[in-house]
Each structure stands twice: as C-alpha cells, then as structure tokens.
Design an enzyme around this catalytic site. Structure first.
Site, short mmCIF file in Angstrom:
data_model
loop_
_atom_site.label_atom_id
_atom_site.label_comp_id
_atom_site.label_asym_id
_atom_site.label_seq_id
_atom_site.Cartn_x
_atom_site.Cartn_y
_atom_site.Cartn_z
N ASP A 39 -4.71 -6.32 -8.79
CA ASP A 39 -4.09 -5.20 -9.52
C ASP A 39 -3.60 -5.64 -10.89
O ASP A 39 -3.79 -4.94 -11.90
CB ASP A 39 -2.91 -4.64 -8.71
CG ASP A 39 -3.37 -3.96 -7.43
OD1 ASP A 39 -4.53 -3.54 -7.39
OD2 ASP A 39 -2.57 -3.86 -6.50
N GLU A 65 0.82 -1.21 0.00
CA GLU A 65 0.00 0.00 0.00
C GLU A 65 0.86 1.26 0.00
O GLU A 65 0.47 2.27 -0.59
CB GLU A 65 -0.94 0.00 1.21
CG GLU A 65 -1.93 -1.16 1.23
CD GLU A 65 -2.81 -1.20 0.01
OE1 GLU A 65 -3.05 -0.13 -0.60
OE2 GLU A 65 -3.25 -2.30 -0.37
#
Length: 645
Positions: free
Chosen positions: A493, A419
């Site tokens: 992703d 992140e």
C-alpha cells in the site's frame, strides 16, 4: 505425425540385417576339424590307406577317413594335379572334384558394415525431412494455412470491440466483392495493424475476418522469420508472399510483428543484422503488391511505439485498429459469448458480474468463466452460480485460497484490523466506488484484500486521487491506532501511495506550490531497444520541492485516514471482530453493522422523508479521504481491479 514405418524403419532394418547374418552363418555349414589335421598329414594318411573319400571343392579338401571321421583342409595354393605331385595317393580312394560355389555367408558378412551404414543414412535422411528439423528447408515459410472451407470463428464470436469490427468489415467486403470498390476508384488498405494490450482479442479478430470473408488464412509469428543463418528470414518472407499470391484472395496474419518490425538501427548489430534484412524484405514485398491483388496483411502488436516508421507509413500498414480493454458494456457482451451453452441459474445477473471485473481483458473473462465452471464441477453442482463466479474473480485477481497456510492469532488479528481500516474508510469517504468484498483469507502472496464495484473511468480528479491516497494508507493507520505498532503488511500500500503521489506532482501538475507543469523528460533510448529513460530537466531546488510536495500529500492523506478511524473506532473494532469470526464479508454484511443513525451520516445517504429542507441539506463533510486503491485506470493499467495487501 510421421507414418509408423518411418518412425521405426531403422529398427526394422537392424533386425533384418541381424537375421540375414545368422542365416549366412548357417549356410556356411559345420567346419569339422576335430583332429586339426594339416595337408601333409592328409597326404601321409592317404599313403597309409586310411583315407576313404576325398572331395575337392574350390579351395577346400573334404576328407573322410575309414574310421568315419571327416574334416576340411585348405588347399588354396594347390590344384588336383599339384596334390598328386606332392604325394597324394588316390589308390582305393573315392574322390570327386566339384566346381567352386559362391559363399553367400562370407559375402553377407563382408557387406554387413555397408548395410548398417546405409541404414543409418536412411534413418537420418527421413528424420531430416520431419517436422522437427529445419535442415532441409531453411528458406521455406513457417506460416500455417487455414483453408477457406475449414470451420472457423466469425464476428459473432467476437464481442466488446464493436468499433474494431466495424473498421474490419470493409476488409471483408473488399475480399468478397472488390469490384464494388474498384468501380469507384477506391483502394482498400494493404495492411491493417491491430494494436492493443495482451488478451484483448487481436488474433481472434484476425481469424474472424478470415472466417467472415471465407478466404485462406496464413498465420505466422514474427519470431518465426528470424534464424541464426543469414538470409533465412528474407527467404521465408519471399516464400510466404509467393504462397499468398497463389491463393488469392487471402489474408496474411503476422502475430507479434514487433519481433521483426522493430525500429531499424535500434540493435547492437547496426543496420546489417538478420532481423533488419527480414524487415527490409517485408517492406519490399508490401510495396510490390499490385493494387488489384486481393492479399491483405493483418498484423498484431502491443508495442506500436517501437515499430519502424517505414512500416507504418501509408501504402503499407495504413490503417490502425485499436483494441482496448472493454468497458462494462463490452464485458457484458464478452461474458454472454463465453457463457453461451453453459448451465446457468435464471437469477444470475451478468451485468452485476461485469461490474466486478473492471480492467479485465477478454482473455481474463474467458479464464474467469472457465475457473467458475471448474469450481462448480468440483462442488458437484449442476449449474454455475454467482458464488463460483465471485470465487473465480478472486482467483484471477489474487490467486487461489491458501487454506493450509498457518497464521498465528496475533497476525490474523492485525490483518483483520488492517482490512477493516480499508473497509471503514471506503464507507465514510465520498466519491468512492461501492464496497463489494473484504476478506482476511490468504490468497497468493496476499494476507487479505478488499474489492470494490469499479466504475469505468478515463480520467480522475484531484479529489479522487487524494481519496485514493487516504484509502491506501487506511490499513496502516488502523494498525498503528489499535496496536500502536507498525508492521511490514502495508508495504505494498505504501509503495502504491508513493508512486501515486509522485505522479500527481510530477506528471499531472496537481501541486499548488509547483503549479501545472511536468518534471522529467522521458526519452527513448533507441540503441537499447527504445527503452524509456527519464532525464532531469529541473534543478536540485525543484527536486527538493518535489520531495516536499510528495511528503505533504502522503502526510495529509495519512492524517485524514487516521482521523476517520479515530472518530469511528467502535465501528472499526466491530468490523474487525466480524472479520475474525467470518473471515469474509460482503458489502451488504458490512452495511448491516451500521445503525440507522450511523448509516444516515454516511456520504450519499438519503435524507429522512420527514426532514425539513434545512435538515435535508447536505451536512458538511469531514475532511476524509479515500479507500483502498483499485489498481485500474490510466495510472495502474497493468494491475487488477483490487489491491491485495
């Protein structure tokens, strides 16, 4: 709800029959035959002088002996004279002959099965007339009628769809004063089709039209027309339109009309199935309307592409009103409607809240406000503050926090760097929406996610899409840079990056090598419900080039993300450690981690006030690319404005 006597009437009937049966047994009286005497024994005792009294009653002979005992004997085949002929001695015997009495007990016992059967028929009959059974009313319409005097919604309760309200204002004016239109020779559309994604307020807007016009409102779903019995759907259509004509002026609202209005010939049953007969009846009824009949049809669907062309032609549904997801102005207006009457702090900025909800529909915003109110009540607050709203946004996007989920320190550290890679890339790359929040707190199926203050866009440039690719791959690049290892965490992703790269090459013509053309002919397979099937309209040579261009876009974007993180590794470690310590950081807290010198190098940073023109000129940007993809816009319209990892 059914009346009480209907719901328990059968039970009362059973109790009544049982009580009457007990009374019948009691009326029969005791049958005393202690000795079990026969008729011949009675005659013998009468001849021996042991009988004191005889009473003949119908087919029974009641005998009382001199010792006080009494009993009954059946004499079905004998009368009084016949008994004397076979030797009954009546000397010194007190005897009496009574007429035959009706035996009510035997009668009730004989009719008991009939009573029970009649009670069962009574019970089934009233159940069949109930609301849950369609046995007695197959062909009746299932439309729900909302009277004109019933409190309902108006246009004031609908926000964020100003153009749609303006289109429907003419419908309201016609229902209120149709003479104004008729005097000019104008004809109001017979049907208005409301088109938009789920949750954009199609049903609410239809009810608002009825509330503004103060006319009866018939509401029915398209699936309620069709049954397994042939002809029922067409019969219900006729009944619905008959009711509407008796209540003019009025509005008929058909929700999810695609359930019955699908393209004819698109089913496996050919053109003679029940659904198509129902559609044919709807087309006939709409054509049969007189131009002076004040009945307007409103219908709603989120699949206008599968509707039959005959349904959409002028003269039937000749006006189409589009309801799209609201922009920031619309979201602000919708939030004001839902926040009306709720305790809010004066410092709450609704526009800032609306900026965080890009891609939300009206139903999503209503759910957001309700979740925030629940959170405030759970925390024993008297007002609904911004933290509750931001928490509810996270709940709507990714689900509730999974605080009980056990995560190993190693997995938590990998998530933090993942992140942090997204957050750092979003700060350095140009043309990126402001970072709002990054967290490693698990929510739903996500181990963490990054959220941004989205802008409402209707198109994207190639540079923006390349930045999206780089941002999607920044988390994966951070894991490999720090741990020299690859995990399954970036799977979502990578899939989104692959889909976006394919769209750029195949659909948007953004490949320099292949040029501005599309690849693949998307056709509708009518006989399979008009599903989309892509047909290859290019050779194997071009298929190979498409794969190479996709790989090139993804590889270049990955290198951009890796170079950004490598050049700013110290900042990456700083953000990751802060996340491990606090678990959640907002945009201002991440900005505070940068020094003044580092902040001046960020894209879009203002030049120092004392800088010379040469120093104030923009410095060449690194070849960076983008941030974590907020899945909104024309490419991922069905997803939320943040991408959980």
């Amino acid at each position: 709800m059914k009346p009480r006597w209907r719901r328990i009437g059968f039970l009362y009937l059973v109790i009544l029959v049982a009580g009457v049966s007990l009374i019948a047994f009691a009326l029969r009286g005791p049958q005393q035959t202690p000795q079990g005497f026969t008729l011949s024994e009675v005659i013998e005792k009468s001849q021996n002088g042991q009988v004191e009294k005889l009473v003949i009653e119908g087919e029974l002979l009641n005998v009382t002996l001199r010792d006080g005992s009494a009993f009954e004997v059946n004499i079905a085949n004998f009368n009084f004279d016949g008994l004397k002929e076979i030797g009954l001695n009546l000397d010194g015997v007190d005897y009496d002959i009574k007429p035959s009495s009706f035996n009510w007990g035997n009668m009730l016992l004989g009719f008991l099965p009939l009573l029970l059967f009649g009670g069962l028929i009574f019970f089934l009959f009233f159940r069949a007339r109930g609301a849950n059974s369609q046995a007695m009313s197959f062909g009746r319409s299932r439309a729900r009628l909302f009277p004109e005097n019933k409190p309902t919604v108006t246009f004031d309760d609908v926000a964020g769809v100003d153009e749609a309200k303006q289109e429907l204002t003419e419908v309201v004016d016609f229902l209120k004063s149709r003479e104004k239109f008729q005097s000019l020779g104008a004809r109001i559309p017979k049907g208005v089709l409301l088109v938009g994604p789920p949750g954009t307020g199609k049903t609410l807007l239809a009810r608002a039209v009825a509330g503004e016009a103060a006319v009866p409102f018939f509401s029915i779903s398209g699936s309620e027309f069709v049954e397994m019995f042939v002809g029922v759907g067409a019969s219900r259509v006729r009944d619905l339109f008959d009711q509407a004509k008796k209540n003019t002026p009025c509005i008929i609202f058909i929700d999810e009309i695609d359930a019955v209005g699908r393209h004819r010939g698109a089913g496996l049953g050919g053109s003679h199935d029940e659904r198509e007969q129902t559609l044919n009846q709807i087309l006939t009824e709409m054509d049969g309307f007189d131009t002076n009949t004040s009945v307007i049809i409103l219908a709603a669907t989120n699949r206008p592409d599968i509707l039959d062309p005959a349904l959409l032609r002028p003269g039937r549904f000749d006006r189409r009103v589009i309801l799209d997801r609201p922009d920031i102005v619309g979201r602000t207006a919708i939030l004001k409607v839902h926040l009306k009457g709720k305790p809010l702090p004066e410092s709450l900025d609704i526009e800032v809240l609306a900026r965080q909800t890009a891609g939300f529909s009206g139903a999503d915003l209503a759910n957001l406000v309700n979740e925030a109110a629940i959170l405030a009540a759970r925390r024993n607050k008297t007002t609904i503050e911004l933290p509750e709203f931001e928490e509810s946004i996270d709940r709507v996007i990714a689900g509730p926090e999974r605080k009980s989920r056990r995560i190993s320190p190693r997995e938590k550290e990998i998530t933090a760097y993942h992140e942090a890679g997204h957050a750092l890339a979003s700060k350095i790359l140009p043309d990126v929406d402001p970072l709002r929040k990054v967290t490693i707190m698990p929510r739903g199926m996500a181990g963490g996610y990054t959220r941004f203050l989205e802008e409402d866009r209707s198109m994207y440039t190639r540079s923006q899409l390349k930045d999206r690719l780089a941002l999607l791959l920044a988390g994966h690049a951070a894991e490999e840079l720090i741990f020299n290892e690859r995990t399954t965490g970036p799977g979502s992703d990578i899939k989104q990056a692959t889909d976006l790269a394919r769209k750029m090459v195949v659909d948007f013509g953004m490949s320099d090598k292949l040029g501005p053309r599309t690849f693949g002919d998307k056709q509708e397979m009518v006989f399979l419900g008009r599903e989309i099937s892509e047909q290859k309209d290019y050779s194997e040579k071009y298929a190979l080039e498409i794969d190479r261009e996709m790989n090139r876009l993804i590889s270049d974007s990955y290198e951009v993300a890796r170079r950004i993180l490598t050049d700013n590794k110290e900042m990456l470690v700083k953000i990751a450690k802060k996340l491990l310590d606090q678990e959640t950081l907002d945009g201002d807290e991440i900005d505070a981690l940068f020094t003044d010198e580092e902040r001046q190098l960020l894209p879009g940073a203002p030049a120092p006030a004392s800088a010379t023109p040469a120093e104030a000129a923009p410095k060449p940007k690194r070849k960076p690319r983008a941030r974590k993809t907020p899945v909104v816009g024309p490419f991922f319209p069905e997803q939320s404005p943040a991408t959980p990892d």
